[in-house]
Design a protein around this motif. Structure first.
Motif, PDB file in Angstrom:
ATOM      1  N   GLY A 139     -15.869 -13.189 -13.350  1.00 42.91           N
ATOM      2  CA  GLY A 139     -14.795 -12.691 -14.200  1.00 42.91           C
ATOM      3  C   GLY A 139     -13.480 -13.322 -13.777  1.00 42.91           C
ATOM      4  O   GLY A 139     -13.018 -13.127 -12.657  1.00 42.91           O
ATOM      5  N   TYR A 155     -17.113 -15.090 -17.527  1.00 41.23           N
ATOM      6  CA  TYR A 155     -16.530 -14.165 -18.503  1.00 41.23           C
ATOM      7  C   TYR A 155     -15.006 -14.182 -18.327  1.00 41.23           C
ATOM      8  O   TYR A 155     -14.504 -13.918 -17.233  1.00 41.23           O
ATOM      9  N   LEU A 210     -14.131 -10.610 -21.673  1.00 41.22           N
ATOM     10  CA  LEU A 210     -13.821  -9.222 -21.365  1.00 41.22           C
ATOM     11  C   LEU A 210     -12.524  -8.899 -22.097  1.00 41.22           C
ATOM     12  O   LEU A 210     -11.439  -9.262 -21.643  1.00 41.22           O
ATOM     13  N   PHE A 213     -13.419  -4.410 -22.446  1.00 43.75           N
ATOM     14  CA  PHE A 213     -13.070  -3.987 -21.080  1.00 43.75           C
ATOM     15  C   PHE A 213     -12.043  -2.873 -21.236  1.00 43.75           C
ATOM     16  O   PHE A 213     -10.844  -3.115 -21.313  1.00 43.75           O
TER      17      PHE A 213
END
Length: 347
Positions: free
Chosen positions: A112, A174, A194, A229
């Motif tokens: 991430g 991501y 996200l 998210f």
């Protein structure tokens, strides 16, 4: 776990278009000791979550150290930072740390990465220069390093003959995104996104931006997954859940772009008041200044039934939900209740 199947949902697109089950994710914030976060990750795995992210803020515990503990306590759940930025740490160093998490978790790593918070970076003396280009270059270089290549790069950062003393691996990327350009870039180049949003209205808008990026996505890039998210707070008592949501909502509202404020019809003066308190370091005043309308716009907060209804609406536009901070007034209970709400949203 392979890059072309980032999570267990086998998603093939964005906007909730996949026929498979939605991906369940959870954000665990290491404001608590790593051992407690590892316990929460183990609970999340038991409750059926597919991926657990350890959030990255300089004032909390290190996300990669925390992820190592999470890896020790779990067997199948995917793990990664949610999200690191390539300003306060060199992208090559981040790639090495991420590869280490992937190694110790036996291939469960998920990377991430995002542009980071402008105000937090400013506190550390970092310039937030060309964020989209920096993020793209950072994960592109990371992919080359993970593939075992020696990399020389001269762009928003430099690297000379850099390589990793680790076995080659593939790790899905991501991108944490909110603005239109970062959303489109993620859809074109990353394995997933996200989306920093909690309201269906924002996620519908984001889905349109992702479609623009997906139209330019190379055919050999593989499937793409869009995850909301979202700031989530769940409890038996709605008032308790909404009260626990005040801190994250204050930070979200304080940094919200004017189009987002307008989209939700929020009182601009009230939002500015929250922002002024945050800039002055008056956190309690900022939290107190959060209005009910801000909580509605920037969080999924309430009883399990209320949260399930919002999840169902969110899943019209994305492939899954990451249950983000604060989770709720009782973390362990909130993990279990969030899982029940996700189940109910799929019925």
């Amino acid at each position: 776990m392979a890059a072309e199947n980032p999570t267990s949902s086998d998603s093939s697109g964005s906007n909730g278009s996949s026929d498979s089950s939605p991906t369940w994710g959870i954000e665990l914030t290491p404001e608590h000791p790593p051992d407690r976060i590892a316990d929460l990750a183990a609970l999340a795995e038991t409750e059926g979550f597919d991926v657990a992210f350890s959030s990255s803020h300089y004032f909390n515990r290190d996300p990669f150290v925390t992820l190592s503990r999470m890896a020790e306590r779990t067997d199948s759940i995917a793990l990664g930072p949610g999200v690191v930025n390539p300003f306060q740490d060199h992208p090559v160093t981040l790639a090495a740390r991420m590869a280490t998490v992937d190694e110790i978790s036996e291939g469960r790593g998920v990377y991430g990465i995002g542009a980071g918070d402008r105000s937090a970076l400013s506190n550390l003396g970092f310039e937030h220069d060309r964020p989209l280009r920096r993020v793209l270059e950072a994960f592109s270089v990371a992919r080359d390093l993970w593939a075992g290549e020696t990399v020389t790069h001269d762009g928003t950062f430099t690297a000379q003959d850099a390589s990793l003393n680790l076995e080659p691996t593939e790790i899905p990327v991501y991108v944490g995104a909110q603005g239109p350009h970062m959303l489109r870039m993620s859809a074109k180049h990353a394995d997933g996104v996200l989306v920093n949003a909690s309201h269906p209205r924002d996620l519908e808008w984001a889905a349109d931006q992702l479609e623009i990026g997906l139209a330019d996505r190379p055919d050999d890039r593989g499937p793409f997954e869009a995850l909301a998210f979202s700031s989530v707070s769940v409890a038996d008592e709605e008032a308790a859940a909404r009260e626990a949501a005040r801190p994250p909502v204050a930070f979200i509202a304080g940094g919200a772009a004017p189009p987002v404020i307008e989209r939700h019809g929020l009182d601009e003066a009230a939002v500015e008041t929250v922002g002024r308190h945050l800039e002055a370091g008056s956190l309690s005043a900022a939290f107190e200044a959060v209005t009910p309308e801000m909580i509605d716009a920037f969080a999924v907060a309430g009883t399990p039934e209320t949260v399930a209804d919002r999840f169902e609406a969110i899943l019209e536009f994305v492939d899954g939900v990451v249950v983000g901070s604060p989770l709720g007034p009782d973390l362990e209970v909130a993990v279990e209740q969030a899982a029940r709400a996700l189940e109910q949203a799929q019925v």
